[in-house]
Scaffold this motif. Sequence first.
Motif, PDB file in Angstrom:
ATOM      1  N   HIS A 369     -25.200  33.100  10.252  1.00  0.00           N
ATOM      2  CA  HIS A 369     -24.202  33.338  11.301  1.00  0.00           C
ATOM      3  C   HIS A 369     -22.835  32.844  10.842  1.00  0.00           C
ATOM      4  O   HIS A 369     -22.745  31.896  10.041  1.00  0.00           O
ATOM      5  N   PRO A 370     -21.762  33.455  11.342  1.00  0.00           N
ATOM      6  CA  PRO A 370     -20.426  32.960  11.007  1.00  0.00           C
ATOM      7  C   PRO A 370     -20.280  31.502  11.465  1.00  0.00           C
ATOM      8  O   PRO A 370     -20.849  31.104  12.476  1.00  0.00           O
ATOM      9  N   GLY A 371     -19.525  30.747  10.644  1.00  0.00           N
ATOM     10  CA  GLY A 371     -19.289  29.326  10.969  1.00  0.00           C
ATOM     11  C   GLY A 371     -20.345  28.411  10.383  1.00  0.00           C
ATOM     12  O   GLY A 371     -20.231  27.173  10.523  1.00  0.00           O
ATOM     13  N   ARG A 373     -22.161  25.888   8.193  1.00  0.00           N
ATOM     14  CA  ARG A 373     -21.544  24.845   7.356  1.00  0.00           C
ATOM     15  C   ARG A 373     -22.403  24.629   6.094  1.00  0.00           C
ATOM     16  O   ARG A 373     -23.597  24.323   6.215  1.00  0.00           O
ATOM     17  N   GLU A 388     -17.410  27.105   4.881  1.00  0.00           N
ATOM     18  CA  GLU A 388     -17.932  27.642   6.148  1.00  0.00           C
ATOM     19  C   GLU A 388     -17.948  29.151   6.008  1.00  0.00           C
ATOM     20  O   GLU A 388     -17.071  29.744   5.364  1.00  0.00           O
ATOM     21  N   ASP A 390     -17.446  33.005   6.909  1.00  0.00           N
ATOM     22  CA  ASP A 390     -16.532  33.770   7.761  1.00  0.00           C
ATOM     23  C   ASP A 390     -17.311  34.852   8.498  1.00  0.00           C
ATOM     24  O   ASP A 390     -18.545  34.898   8.457  1.00  0.00           O
ATOM     25  N   GLU A 391     -16.589  35.754   9.162  1.00  0.00           N
ATOM     26  CA  GLU A 391     -17.232  36.786   9.981  1.00  0.00           C
ATOM     27  C   GLU A 391     -18.126  37.702   9.139  1.00  0.00           C
ATOM     28  O   GLU A 391     -19.082  38.279   9.650  1.00  0.00           O
ATOM     29  N   LYS A 398     -13.401  24.932   2.578  1.00  0.00           N
ATOM     30  CA  LYS A 398     -12.688  24.139   3.582  1.00  0.00           C
ATOM     31  C   LYS A 398     -12.656  22.678   3.125  1.00  0.00           C
ATOM     32  O   LYS A 398     -13.397  22.274   2.216  1.00  0.00           O
TER      33      LYS A 398
END
Length: 547
Positions: A369-371, A373, A388, A390-391, A398
Amino acid sequence: MMTEHTKVDHSMENIDALEATTPGPTVLEKSPPRSVKMASNKVECNACPVLCQISEGRTGACDRWGNVGGVLTRIDPVVVMRHPGVRPAVAGAAAPGLASNSTADDAAGHAAGELASVADVAGGNVSAGADDSSMFVSGIASGTTYPDYKPAPFIVASQVRGVDMVTVVTEGIFSYCSFKVKIDTDRYLGPEQSNIRHNGEIVGHVTTAEYGSQMLSLGGVHHLTGGSKKEGRVTCSMMLALGNKEAVELSIDGGAQLVVQAGKAPIVDGKEEQRMRVGCGSATIGIFAKQWFGHADEVVVVDDHITGVLTEHQAGRCLGMPPSGIKMKGRRSTPGRYFQVANPGNGWGGTDIADPLSIIDGFDPAVSHPGLRLLVTSTTGEHAEYYELDEELKPQRKEMPAVLHKVVERIGENCEPSLCSVMFLGGAGGSLRAGVTENPIWLTNSIKQSLTNVTCGGAPAYIWAGGGITLMVDVMRMPDVSFGYVPTPALVAPIEFSMTRADYERLGGHMDHVRTIEDILAKERHRIIDWYDPANPWPTASKPMLA
Ligand code: SF4
Protein backbone atom coordinates in the motif's frame (compact mmCIF):
# COMPACT_ATOMS: atom_id res chain seq x y z
CA MET A 1 63.02 -8.33 7.16
CA MET A 2 64.73 -11.24 5.51
CA THR A 3 67.57 -10.08 3.33
CA GLU A 4 69.80 -11.47 0.61
CA HIS A 5 73.22 -12.45 1.95
CA THR A 6 76.55 -12.27 0.28
CA LYS A 7 78.73 -12.46 3.33
CA VAL A 8 78.69 -16.21 3.66
CA ASP A 9 81.58 -18.06 2.21
CA HIS A 10 79.72 -21.31 2.17
CA SER A 11 78.42 -22.28 -1.25
CA MET A 12 74.65 -21.86 -1.23
CA GLU A 13 74.03 -23.75 -4.46
CA ASN A 14 72.69 -26.86 -2.79
CA ILE A 15 70.41 -25.21 -0.25
CA ASP A 16 67.21 -26.18 -1.96
CA ALA A 17 68.15 -29.83 -1.84
CA LEU A 18 68.52 -29.77 1.92
CA GLU A 19 65.97 -30.50 4.57
CA ALA A 20 65.65 -28.45 7.70
CA THR A 21 64.38 -29.43 11.11
CA THR A 22 66.90 -28.91 13.85
CA PRO A 23 67.33 -27.92 17.44
CA GLY A 24 70.70 -27.09 18.99
CA PRO A 25 72.78 -25.58 21.79
CA THR A 26 73.30 -21.88 22.28
CA VAL A 27 76.95 -21.90 21.39
CA LEU A 28 78.12 -24.76 19.24
CA GLU A 29 81.54 -26.13 19.25
CA LYS A 30 83.56 -25.72 16.14
CA SER A 31 82.72 -28.58 13.81
CA PRO A 32 85.42 -31.10 13.09
CA PRO A 33 87.26 -30.57 9.80
CA ARG A 34 85.22 -31.52 6.76
CA SER A 35 86.31 -32.49 3.32
CA VAL A 36 85.46 -28.95 2.18
CA LYS A 37 88.46 -26.64 2.55
CA MET A 38 87.82 -23.89 5.06
CA ALA A 39 90.05 -20.93 5.87
CA SER A 40 91.47 -21.09 9.38
CA ASN A 41 89.79 -17.86 10.49
CA LYS A 42 86.34 -19.26 9.74
CA VAL A 43 83.97 -21.32 11.78
CA GLU A 44 81.35 -23.61 10.40
CA CYS A 45 77.87 -23.14 11.79
CA ASN A 46 76.11 -26.43 12.21
CA ALA A 47 72.87 -25.03 13.61
CA CYS A 48 71.06 -25.86 10.39
CA PRO A 49 71.76 -27.87 7.26
CA VAL A 50 73.08 -24.83 5.36
CA LEU A 51 76.37 -25.19 7.29
CA CYS A 52 77.60 -21.63 6.72
CA GLN A 53 81.33 -21.00 6.95
CA ILE A 54 81.61 -17.70 8.72
CA SER A 55 84.61 -15.38 8.78
CA GLU A 56 85.63 -13.71 12.01
CA GLY A 57 83.44 -10.73 12.86
CA ARG A 58 80.74 -11.79 10.42
CA THR A 59 77.38 -13.50 10.68
CA GLY A 60 75.91 -16.41 8.76
CA ALA A 61 73.19 -16.36 6.15
CA CYS A 62 70.34 -16.10 8.62
CA ASP A 63 72.03 -13.45 10.79
CA ARG A 64 71.34 -15.60 13.84
CA TRP A 65 74.89 -16.94 14.30
CA GLY A 66 78.22 -15.20 14.07
CA ASN A 67 81.95 -15.80 14.41
CA VAL A 68 83.05 -14.03 17.58
CA GLY A 69 86.78 -14.43 18.06
CA GLY A 70 86.68 -17.82 16.42
CA VAL A 71 83.72 -19.02 18.46
CA LEU A 72 80.36 -19.66 16.90
CA THR A 73 77.90 -17.51 18.83
CA ARG A 74 74.17 -16.95 18.75
CA ILE A 75 73.85 -13.25 17.94
CA ASP A 76 70.73 -12.44 19.89
CA PRO A 77 70.59 -13.21 23.61
CA VAL A 78 68.07 -15.84 24.62
CA VAL A 79 64.85 -14.27 25.89
CA VAL A 80 64.01 -15.00 29.51
CA MET A 81 60.57 -14.09 30.77
CA ARG A 82 60.00 -12.73 34.21
CA HIS A 83 56.71 -12.50 35.95
CA PRO A 84 56.42 -8.78 36.81
CA GLY A 85 57.40 -7.73 40.27
CA VAL A 86 60.32 -10.13 40.58
CA ARG A 87 63.82 -8.87 39.90
CA PRO A 88 66.34 -11.24 38.31
CA ALA A 89 68.95 -12.34 40.84
CA VAL A 90 72.03 -13.19 38.85
CA ALA A 91 74.15 -10.86 36.76
CA GLY A 92 74.59 -12.25 33.27
CA ALA A 93 77.84 -13.41 31.77
CA ALA A 94 79.69 -10.85 29.75
CA ALA A 95 79.42 -11.20 26.03
CA PRO A 96 82.03 -10.29 23.50
CA GLY A 97 81.42 -7.43 21.11
CA LEU A 98 80.93 -8.10 17.43
CA ALA A 99 80.65 -5.85 14.45
CA SER A 100 78.17 -8.02 12.64
CA ASN A 101 75.89 -7.59 9.73
CA SER A 102 72.97 -8.89 11.69
CA THR A 103 69.70 -7.19 10.91
CA ALA A 104 68.06 -8.60 14.01
CA ASP A 105 66.40 -5.90 16.03
CA ASP A 106 67.35 -6.11 19.65
CA ALA A 107 64.34 -5.00 21.58
CA ALA A 108 66.64 -3.93 24.40
CA GLY A 109 67.41 -0.92 22.25
CA HIS A 110 70.68 -1.82 20.60
CA ALA A 111 71.42 -0.86 17.05
CA ALA A 112 70.77 -3.50 14.45
CA GLY A 113 73.67 -5.88 14.20
CA GLU A 114 75.38 -4.61 17.34
CA LEU A 115 76.10 -7.35 19.81
CA ALA A 116 75.17 -6.09 23.25
CA SER A 117 76.96 -7.02 26.39
CA VAL A 118 74.98 -9.17 28.69
CA ALA A 119 75.35 -6.63 31.45
CA ASP A 120 73.10 -4.50 29.27
CA VAL A 121 70.49 -7.09 28.75
CA ALA A 122 70.53 -8.93 32.01
CA GLY A 123 69.49 -5.83 33.80
CA GLY A 124 71.39 -5.98 37.06
CA ASN A 125 70.81 -7.42 40.44
CA VAL A 126 68.28 -9.77 41.67
CA SER A 127 67.38 -11.55 44.77
CA ALA A 128 69.26 -14.79 44.73
CA GLY A 129 67.04 -17.77 45.09
CA ALA A 130 64.08 -16.02 43.50
CA ASP A 131 61.11 -18.30 43.00
CA ASP A 132 62.03 -20.34 39.93
CA SER A 133 58.46 -20.29 38.76
CA SER A 134 58.69 -16.54 38.17
CA MET A 135 61.40 -16.92 35.50
CA PHE A 136 60.99 -18.81 32.25
CA VAL A 137 63.63 -19.45 29.61
CA SER A 138 61.88 -19.12 26.27
CA GLY A 139 62.83 -20.61 22.93
CA ILE A 140 63.32 -17.15 21.42
CA ALA A 141 66.95 -16.92 20.29
CA SER A 142 67.74 -20.12 22.17
CA GLY A 143 69.42 -21.62 19.12
CA THR A 144 69.14 -24.75 17.05
CA THR A 145 71.46 -27.64 16.29
CA TYR A 146 72.18 -29.93 13.43
CA PRO A 147 72.08 -32.89 13.26
CA ASP A 148 69.09 -33.47 15.39
CA TYR A 149 70.25 -35.95 17.98
CA LYS A 150 71.91 -33.27 20.09
CA PRO A 151 70.06 -32.24 23.23
CA ALA A 152 68.00 -29.03 22.95
CA PRO A 153 69.88 -25.77 23.66
CA PHE A 154 68.41 -25.41 27.16
CA ILE A 155 66.90 -28.01 29.42
CA VAL A 156 65.88 -26.03 32.45
CA ALA A 157 64.99 -27.22 35.93
CA SER A 158 62.58 -25.20 38.00
CA GLN A 159 60.14 -25.59 40.85
CA VAL A 160 56.48 -24.77 40.55
CA ARG A 161 54.43 -24.89 43.72
CA GLY A 162 56.90 -27.33 45.20
CA VAL A 163 56.93 -29.62 42.17
CA ASP A 164 60.20 -30.21 40.32
CA MET A 165 59.74 -29.24 36.70
CA VAL A 166 61.79 -29.36 33.51
CA THR A 167 61.34 -27.16 30.46
CA VAL A 168 63.04 -28.18 27.24
CA VAL A 169 63.73 -25.06 25.21
CA THR A 170 64.65 -24.82 21.56
CA GLU A 171 64.02 -23.05 18.29
CA GLY A 172 62.38 -25.28 15.74
CA ILE A 173 63.19 -24.96 12.07
CA PHE A 174 59.84 -25.39 10.38
CA SER A 175 59.59 -26.29 6.72
CA TYR A 176 56.07 -27.52 7.29
CA CYS A 177 54.42 -24.40 8.56
CA SER A 178 51.92 -21.79 7.51
CA PHE A 179 49.83 -18.93 8.81
CA LYS A 180 46.07 -19.04 8.95
CA VAL A 181 44.81 -15.49 8.78
CA LYS A 182 41.30 -14.50 9.83
CA ILE A 183 40.19 -11.15 8.47
CA ASP A 184 37.09 -9.72 10.08
CA THR A 185 35.24 -8.27 7.13
CA ASP A 186 32.33 -9.13 4.91
CA ARG A 187 33.95 -7.26 2.04
CA TYR A 188 34.72 -9.49 -0.88
CA LEU A 189 38.41 -10.38 -0.90
CA GLY A 190 38.38 -12.83 -3.79
CA PRO A 191 37.08 -16.23 -4.89
CA GLU A 192 37.69 -19.18 -2.60
CA GLN A 193 40.81 -21.11 -3.71
CA SER A 194 42.23 -18.04 -5.46
CA ASN A 195 45.96 -17.59 -5.37
CA ILE A 196 47.39 -14.93 -3.08
CA ARG A 197 50.55 -13.13 -4.18
CA HIS A 198 53.27 -11.20 -2.43
CA ASN A 199 55.76 -9.32 -4.58
CA GLY A 200 54.32 -11.17 -7.58
CA GLU A 201 54.92 -14.68 -6.21
CA ILE A 202 52.17 -17.06 -5.16
CA VAL A 203 52.38 -17.43 -1.37
CA GLY A 204 49.00 -18.85 -0.40
CA HIS A 205 45.31 -19.04 -1.20
CA VAL A 206 41.89 -17.89 -0.08
CA THR A 207 40.27 -20.59 2.00
CA THR A 208 36.84 -21.26 3.48
CA ALA A 209 35.15 -18.14 4.84
CA GLU A 210 33.97 -18.21 8.43
CA TYR A 211 31.18 -16.35 10.21
CA GLY A 212 31.85 -12.67 9.62
CA SER A 213 35.42 -13.29 8.52
CA GLN A 214 37.38 -14.13 5.41
CA MET A 215 40.14 -16.69 5.82
CA LEU A 216 43.53 -16.92 4.14
CA SER A 217 46.08 -19.70 4.19
CA LEU A 218 49.58 -18.30 3.73
CA GLY A 219 52.95 -19.95 3.34
CA GLY A 220 53.32 -23.71 3.67
CA VAL A 221 55.81 -26.24 2.49
CA HIS A 222 54.77 -26.21 -1.16
CA HIS A 223 55.44 -22.50 -1.52
CA LEU A 224 58.58 -22.60 0.64
CA THR A 225 60.31 -25.50 -1.05
CA GLY A 226 58.07 -26.89 -3.80
CA GLY A 227 58.35 -24.06 -6.31
CA SER A 228 61.13 -21.85 -7.63
CA LYS A 229 63.89 -20.42 -5.43
CA LYS A 230 62.30 -16.99 -5.76
CA GLU A 231 58.89 -18.27 -4.67
CA GLY A 232 60.50 -19.88 -1.62
CA ARG A 233 62.44 -16.74 -0.70
CA VAL A 234 59.46 -14.43 -1.12
CA THR A 235 57.19 -16.81 0.82
CA CYS A 236 59.68 -17.06 3.67
CA SER A 237 60.15 -13.31 3.80
CA MET A 238 56.38 -12.74 3.86
CA MET A 239 55.93 -15.33 6.62
CA LEU A 240 58.74 -13.88 8.70
CA ALA A 241 57.18 -10.41 8.54
CA LEU A 242 53.68 -11.70 9.27
CA GLY A 243 54.84 -13.78 12.27
CA ASN A 244 56.77 -10.81 13.62
CA LYS A 245 53.60 -8.69 13.50
CA GLU A 246 54.67 -6.52 10.59
CA ALA A 247 52.31 -5.28 7.86
CA VAL A 248 52.33 -7.41 4.71
CA GLU A 249 50.94 -6.45 1.31
CA LEU A 250 49.04 -9.16 -0.50
CA SER A 251 47.13 -9.30 -3.74
CA ILE A 252 44.40 -11.85 -4.44
CA ASP A 253 43.98 -13.07 -8.02
CA GLY A 254 40.57 -11.83 -9.19
CA GLY A 255 40.07 -10.03 -5.89
CA ALA A 256 41.34 -7.36 -3.56
CA GLN A 257 44.64 -5.77 -2.64
CA LEU A 258 45.21 -6.24 1.05
CA VAL A 259 47.41 -5.03 3.83
CA VAL A 260 47.40 -7.55 6.65
CA GLN A 261 49.02 -7.10 10.07
CA ALA A 262 48.40 -9.17 13.18
CA GLY A 263 46.19 -7.36 15.68
CA LYS A 264 45.43 -4.48 13.28
CA ALA A 265 42.48 -3.67 11.04
CA PRO A 266 42.84 -5.00 7.50
CA ILE A 267 43.20 -2.52 4.66
CA VAL A 268 41.13 -3.67 1.69
CA ASP A 269 41.77 -1.89 -1.62
CA GLY A 270 43.26 1.05 0.23
CA LYS A 271 40.41 1.38 2.71
CA GLU A 272 40.87 0.49 6.36
CA GLU A 273 38.09 -1.82 7.52
CA GLN A 274 36.27 -0.62 10.63
CA ARG A 275 33.62 -3.06 11.69
CA MET A 276 32.97 -6.77 11.70
CA ARG A 277 29.33 -7.46 10.82
CA VAL A 278 26.95 -8.08 13.72
CA GLY A 279 25.78 -11.29 12.04
CA CYS A 280 24.25 -12.34 8.72
CA GLY A 281 21.11 -10.56 7.49
CA SER A 282 18.88 -13.18 9.07
CA ALA A 283 20.69 -12.98 12.41
CA THR A 284 20.47 -9.17 12.37
CA ILE A 285 16.71 -9.43 11.83
CA GLY A 286 16.50 -11.88 14.72
CA ILE A 287 18.41 -9.53 17.04
CA PHE A 288 16.69 -6.24 16.21
CA ALA A 289 13.16 -7.20 15.03
CA LYS A 290 11.48 -6.10 18.23
CA GLN A 291 13.23 -2.72 18.17
CA TRP A 292 11.97 -2.05 14.63
CA PHE A 293 8.48 -3.26 15.36
CA GLY A 294 5.93 -0.47 15.11
CA HIS A 295 8.39 1.93 13.45
CA ALA A 296 8.80 0.27 10.04
CA ASP A 297 6.47 -1.90 7.96
CA GLU A 298 9.37 -3.73 6.33
CA VAL A 299 13.09 -4.05 7.00
CA VAL A 300 15.60 -5.56 4.60
CA VAL A 301 19.08 -6.39 5.93
CA VAL A 302 21.47 -6.72 2.99
CA ASP A 303 24.16 -9.37 3.32
CA ASP A 304 26.32 -11.24 0.86
CA HIS A 305 25.42 -14.51 2.56
CA ILE A 306 21.81 -14.28 3.77
CA THR A 307 19.73 -11.17 3.17
CA GLY A 308 16.94 -10.92 5.71
CA VAL A 309 13.37 -9.65 5.14
CA LEU A 310 11.59 -8.86 8.39
CA THR A 311 7.90 -9.51 7.62
CA GLU A 312 8.62 -12.89 5.99
CA HIS A 313 11.18 -13.87 8.65
CA GLN A 314 10.05 -15.92 11.61
CA ALA A 315 10.90 -12.95 13.85
CA GLY A 316 8.39 -10.73 12.00
CA ARG A 317 5.78 -13.47 11.95
CA CYS A 318 6.12 -14.01 15.70
CA LEU A 319 5.58 -10.28 16.18
CA GLY A 320 2.40 -10.54 14.08
CA MET A 321 3.66 -8.29 11.29
CA PRO A 322 1.53 -8.41 8.13
CA PRO A 323 3.30 -9.18 4.81
CA SER A 324 4.59 -6.10 3.00
CA GLY A 325 4.29 -7.52 -0.53
CA ILE A 326 8.00 -6.95 -1.17
CA LYS A 327 9.50 -9.02 -4.00
CA MET A 328 13.19 -9.76 -3.55
CA LYS A 329 15.83 -10.75 -6.07
CA GLY A 330 18.05 -13.73 -5.28
CA ARG A 331 17.24 -17.28 -4.24
CA ARG A 332 14.76 -17.74 -1.40
CA SER A 333 16.14 -20.19 1.11
CA THR A 334 13.60 -20.29 3.93
CA PRO A 335 10.98 -17.63 4.79
CA GLY A 336 12.63 -14.21 5.07
CA ARG A 337 16.09 -15.50 4.14
CA TYR A 338 17.53 -14.93 0.65
CA PHE A 339 20.80 -16.13 -0.86
CA GLN A 340 22.63 -14.44 -3.75
CA VAL A 341 20.67 -11.17 -3.94
CA ALA A 342 23.77 -9.70 -5.64
CA ASN A 343 27.37 -10.53 -6.40
CA PRO A 344 30.03 -10.33 -3.69
CA GLY A 345 31.86 -7.02 -3.55
CA ASN A 346 32.79 -3.99 -1.50
CA GLY A 347 29.33 -2.41 -1.42
CA TRP A 348 26.39 -2.90 0.96
CA GLY A 349 26.79 -5.92 3.27
CA GLY A 350 29.70 -7.42 1.34
CA THR A 351 27.76 -7.35 -1.94
CA ASP A 352 28.58 -5.29 -5.00
CA ILE A 353 25.53 -3.05 -4.73
CA ALA A 354 25.64 0.69 -4.23
CA ASP A 355 21.86 1.17 -4.60
CA PRO A 356 19.86 -0.92 -2.10
CA LEU A 357 16.76 -0.77 -4.29
CA SER A 358 18.60 -2.77 -6.96
CA ILE A 359 17.90 -6.00 -5.03
CA ILE A 360 14.14 -5.31 -4.77
CA ASP A 361 11.99 -6.45 -7.70
CA GLY A 362 8.95 -4.42 -6.66
CA PHE A 363 5.90 -4.65 -4.40
CA ASP A 364 2.75 -6.73 -4.91
CA PRO A 365 -0.18 -4.29 -5.38
CA ALA A 366 -2.56 -6.85 -3.89
CA VAL A 367 -0.66 -6.81 -0.62
CA SER A 368 1.28 -3.54 -0.42
CA HIS A 369 0.00 0.00 0.00
CA PRO A 370 1.14 3.60 -0.51
CA GLY A 371 2.92 5.04 2.53
CA LEU A 372 4.49 1.69 3.50
CA ARG A 373 7.59 2.40 5.60
CA LEU A 374 10.72 0.54 4.42
CA LEU A 375 14.13 0.45 6.11
CA VAL A 376 17.10 -1.09 4.29
CA THR A 377 20.35 -1.53 6.20
CA SER A 378 23.61 -3.44 5.96
CA THR A 379 24.82 -5.89 8.60
CA THR A 380 27.23 -3.33 10.05
CA GLY A 381 24.86 -0.37 9.94
CA GLU A 382 27.44 1.48 7.81
CA HIS A 383 24.86 1.68 5.03
CA ALA A 384 21.21 2.42 5.74
CA GLU A 385 18.34 4.16 3.92
CA TYR A 386 14.70 4.84 4.74
CA TYR A 387 11.90 4.92 2.12
CA GLU A 388 8.16 5.30 1.90
CA LEU A 389 6.12 3.91 -0.99
CA ASP A 390 4.40 6.44 -3.26
CA GLU A 391 1.03 6.03 -4.97
CA GLU A 392 2.62 3.78 -7.60
CA LEU A 393 4.27 1.66 -4.88
CA LYS A 394 7.69 3.03 -5.79
CA PRO A 395 10.02 3.56 -2.80
CA GLN A 396 10.83 7.22 -2.26
CA ARG A 397 13.83 8.10 -0.11
CA LYS A 398 12.91 10.04 3.04
CA GLU A 399 14.72 11.22 6.10
CA MET A 400 15.12 8.35 8.51
CA PRO A 401 13.03 8.71 11.67
CA ALA A 402 15.16 9.12 14.79
CA VAL A 403 13.84 5.94 16.35
CA LEU A 404 15.02 3.85 13.38
CA HIS A 405 18.27 5.75 13.22
CA LYS A 406 18.91 4.75 16.81
CA VAL A 407 18.49 1.05 15.98
CA VAL A 408 20.82 1.37 12.97
CA GLU A 409 23.38 2.96 15.28
CA ARG A 410 22.89 0.08 17.68
CA ILE A 411 23.77 -2.37 14.90
CA GLY A 412 27.09 -0.51 14.56
CA GLU A 413 27.53 -0.47 18.32
CA ASN A 414 27.18 -4.27 18.35
CA CYS A 415 29.83 -4.77 15.70
CA GLU A 416 33.26 -5.69 17.00
CA PRO A 417 36.30 -3.89 15.56
CA SER A 418 37.61 -5.53 12.43
CA LEU A 419 40.96 -7.21 13.03
CA CYS A 420 43.49 -9.48 11.35
CA SER A 421 44.22 -12.55 13.47
CA VAL A 422 47.37 -14.45 12.54
CA MET A 423 47.81 -18.03 13.71
CA PHE A 424 51.11 -19.84 13.24
CA LEU A 425 50.59 -23.51 12.36
CA GLY A 426 53.64 -25.76 12.43
CA GLY A 427 54.60 -29.40 12.58
CA ALA A 428 56.84 -30.16 15.56
CA GLY A 429 56.45 -33.92 15.42
CA GLY A 430 59.69 -34.65 13.57
CA SER A 431 63.35 -34.77 14.48
CA LEU A 432 63.04 -31.73 16.75
CA ARG A 433 61.79 -34.21 19.35
CA ALA A 434 65.21 -35.84 19.53
CA GLY A 435 66.45 -32.75 21.33
CA VAL A 436 63.96 -33.59 24.07
CA THR A 437 64.15 -37.36 24.39
CA GLU A 438 65.88 -40.39 22.99
CA ASN A 439 62.50 -41.93 22.25
CA PRO A 440 60.44 -39.24 20.48
CA ILE A 441 57.11 -41.04 20.50
CA TRP A 442 57.09 -40.75 24.30
CA LEU A 443 57.17 -36.98 23.97
CA THR A 444 54.31 -37.08 21.46
CA ASN A 445 52.29 -39.32 23.75
CA SER A 446 52.99 -37.22 26.84
CA ILE A 447 51.66 -34.15 25.01
CA LYS A 448 48.52 -36.02 24.00
CA GLN A 449 48.09 -37.07 27.62
CA SER A 450 48.48 -33.45 28.81
CA LEU A 451 51.57 -34.39 30.80
CA THR A 452 53.68 -32.03 28.72
CA ASN A 453 52.65 -28.45 28.08
CA VAL A 454 53.72 -26.92 24.77
CA THR A 455 54.32 -23.20 24.44
CA CYS A 456 55.84 -21.03 21.72
CA GLY A 457 57.71 -18.08 23.15
CA GLY A 458 55.67 -18.64 26.31
CA ALA A 459 52.33 -18.47 24.48
CA PRO A 460 49.99 -21.45 24.79
CA ALA A 461 49.91 -23.71 21.75
CA TYR A 462 46.83 -25.61 20.63
CA ILE A 463 47.77 -29.15 19.61
CA TRP A 464 45.71 -30.63 16.80
CA ALA A 465 44.08 -33.98 17.36
CA GLY A 466 45.49 -37.02 15.60
CA GLY A 467 49.07 -37.95 14.87
CA GLY A 468 52.18 -35.84 15.25
CA ILE A 469 52.60 -32.57 17.11
CA THR A 470 50.80 -30.10 14.88
CA LEU A 471 50.61 -26.93 16.89
CA MET A 472 48.83 -23.65 16.40
CA VAL A 473 49.56 -20.42 18.22
CA ASP A 474 48.29 -16.86 18.03
CA VAL A 475 51.27 -14.65 17.18
CA MET A 476 49.73 -11.80 19.18
CA ARG A 477 50.26 -13.84 22.33
CA MET A 478 53.96 -14.28 21.56
CA PRO A 479 56.60 -11.64 22.30
CA ASP A 480 57.50 -9.31 19.44
CA VAL A 481 60.04 -10.60 16.93
CA SER A 482 59.74 -14.22 17.99
CA PHE A 483 60.38 -15.62 14.53
CA GLY A 484 63.55 -16.04 12.50
CA TYR A 485 64.41 -17.93 9.34
CA VAL A 486 67.05 -20.01 7.66
CA PRO A 487 67.65 -19.78 3.95
CA THR A 488 66.75 -23.39 3.14
CA PRO A 489 64.13 -21.61 3.27
CA ALA A 490 62.25 -22.33 6.47
CA LEU A 491 60.88 -20.43 9.42
CA VAL A 492 62.49 -20.55 12.86
CA ALA A 493 60.05 -20.46 15.75
CA PRO A 494 60.53 -20.81 19.51
CA ILE A 495 59.10 -23.87 21.22
CA GLU A 496 59.17 -25.02 24.83
CA PHE A 497 58.07 -28.31 26.36
CA SER A 498 57.32 -28.18 30.10
CA MET A 499 56.66 -31.20 32.28
CA THR A 500 57.42 -32.55 35.72
CA ARG A 501 60.98 -33.68 36.22
CA ALA A 502 59.73 -37.18 37.01
CA ASP A 503 57.85 -37.33 33.70
CA TYR A 504 60.87 -36.01 31.83
CA GLU A 505 62.98 -38.78 33.26
CA ARG A 506 60.28 -41.33 32.43
CA LEU A 507 60.10 -40.27 28.79
CA GLY A 508 63.81 -40.75 28.27
CA GLY A 509 64.88 -37.12 28.61
CA HIS A 510 68.46 -35.87 28.45
CA MET A 511 68.79 -35.73 32.23
CA ASP A 512 72.52 -35.05 32.14
CA HIS A 513 71.81 -31.75 30.33
CA VAL A 514 69.33 -30.37 32.85
CA ARG A 515 70.49 -26.99 34.20
CA THR A 516 69.14 -24.59 36.75
CA ILE A 517 67.79 -21.20 35.74
CA GLU A 518 70.44 -19.60 37.95
CA ASP A 519 73.17 -21.36 36.02
CA ILE A 520 71.72 -20.20 32.70
CA LEU A 521 71.34 -16.63 33.91
CA ALA A 522 74.92 -16.63 35.18
CA LYS A 523 76.58 -18.16 32.15
CA GLU A 524 74.50 -17.41 29.08
CA ARG A 525 73.80 -14.18 27.29
CA HIS A 526 70.18 -13.44 27.90
CA ARG A 527 67.62 -10.69 27.74
CA ILE A 528 64.94 -10.50 30.40
CA ILE A 529 61.50 -9.23 29.54
CA ASP A 530 58.58 -8.70 31.86
CA TRP A 531 55.92 -11.09 30.74
CA TYR A 532 52.45 -11.08 32.03
CA ASP A 533 49.46 -11.31 29.77
CA PRO A 534 46.13 -12.17 31.42
CA ALA A 535 45.29 -14.14 28.27
CA ASN A 536 48.38 -16.32 28.68
CA PRO A 537 48.71 -18.78 31.52
CA TRP A 538 52.22 -18.81 32.94
CA PRO A 539 53.98 -21.44 30.78
CA THR A 540 54.81 -23.85 33.62
CA ALA A 541 51.55 -23.43 35.48
CA SER A 542 49.34 -25.73 33.44
CA LYS A 543 46.99 -27.50 35.84
CA PRO A 544 46.60 -30.85 34.01
CA MET A 545 50.39 -31.09 33.85
CA LEU A 546 50.65 -30.87 37.62
CA ALA A 547 47.57 -32.90 38.42
S1 SF4 B 1 71.81 -20.25 7.92
FE1 SF4 B 1 72.07 -19.57 10.02
S2 SF4 B 1 71.70 -21.41 11.27
FE2 SF4 B 1 72.04 -22.10 9.15
S3 SF4 B 1 74.21 -22.57 9.09
FE3 SF4 B 1 74.00 -20.45 8.37
S4 SF4 B 1 74.30 -19.19 10.21
FE4 SF4 B 1 73.93 -21.30 10.90
